[in-house]
Motif scaffolding. Structure first.
Motif, mmCIF file in Angstrom:
data_model
loop_
_atom_site.group_PDB
_atom_site.id
_atom_site.type_symbol
_atom_site.label_atom_id
_atom_site.label_comp_id
_atom_site.label_asym_id
_atom_site.label_seq_id
_atom_site.Cartn_x
_atom_site.Cartn_y
_atom_site.Cartn_z
ATOM 1 N N UNK A 4 50.874 24.318 3.174
ATOM 2 C CA UNK A 4 51.624 25.465 2.663
ATOM 3 C C UNK A 4 50.675 26.411 1.949
ATOM 4 N N UNK A 5 50.975 27.675 2.065
ATOM 5 C CA UNK A 5 50.137 28.706 1.464
ATOM 6 C C UNK A 5 50.928 29.404 0.366
ATOM 7 N N UNK A 6 50.458 29.316 -0.880
ATOM 8 C CA UNK A 6 51.174 29.907 -1.996
ATOM 9 C C UNK A 6 50.728 31.351 -2.178
ATOM 10 N N UNK A 14 54.792 30.036 1.735
ATOM 11 C CA UNK A 14 54.839 29.940 3.194
ATOM 12 C C UNK A 14 54.640 28.479 3.569
ATOM 13 N N UNK A 15 55.515 27.963 4.435
ATOM 14 C CA UNK A 15 55.396 26.578 4.895
ATOM 15 C C UNK A 15 55.442 26.562 6.417
ATOM 16 N N UNK A 24 59.144 21.592 5.298
ATOM 17 C CA UNK A 24 59.173 20.876 4.026
ATOM 18 C C UNK A 24 59.444 21.873 2.908
ATOM 19 N N UNK A 25 60.469 21.590 2.094
ATOM 20 C CA UNK A 25 60.754 22.439 0.944
ATOM 21 C C UNK A 25 59.713 22.100 -0.124
ATOM 22 N N UNK A 26 58.961 23.070 -0.599
ATOM 23 C CA UNK A 26 57.929 22.801 -1.609
ATOM 24 C C UNK A 26 58.513 22.117 -2.844
ATOM 25 N N UNK A 27 57.731 21.214 -3.422
ATOM 26 C CA UNK A 27 58.183 20.407 -4.559
ATOM 27 C C UNK A 27 58.706 21.255 -5.706
#
Length: 100
Positions: A4-6, A14-15, A24-27
């Motif tokens: 993923x790119x923050x 972005x995932x 995947x939903x970011x943590x």
């Protein structure tokens, strides 16, 4: 893009999406929305065309809801739940709209 790119200074990330349509939903978003794995989320589109991801409560999370004083009523349970979801959605939407 495997990782993923923050994006700087924003509440966006972005995932990657697999060929099966899985992402995947970011943590940090799972934590913010209270989403546990395994769990369920609801995708809904607003009138403005934005897609909103919402946490769907499990039956165990809903246990005891009707026992709270605000829920003691002659209304059908489905109406109570619909109103509660709308209140939760409005609170969440207000919180996210002030973050922009």
């Amino acid at each position: 893009m495997n990782k993923s790119e923050q994006l700087k200074h924003s509440e966006r990330e972005v995932v990657a999406v697999t060929k099966h349509g899985q992402a995947t939903i970011p943590k940090r978003f799972r934590d913010k929305l209270g989403i546990d794995a395994p769990g369920k989320v609801l995708f809904r589109e607003t009138e403005e065309g934005e897609v909103i991801v919402e946490h769907v409560r499990s039956p165990s999370e809903m246990r005891g809801f009707a026992a709270r004083s605000e829920a003691t009523t002659d209304k059908p349970a489905t109406q109570i739940l619909r109103e509660k979801r709308e209140q939760d959605r409005d609170k969440r939407d207000a919180r996210f709209s002030t973050d922009e």
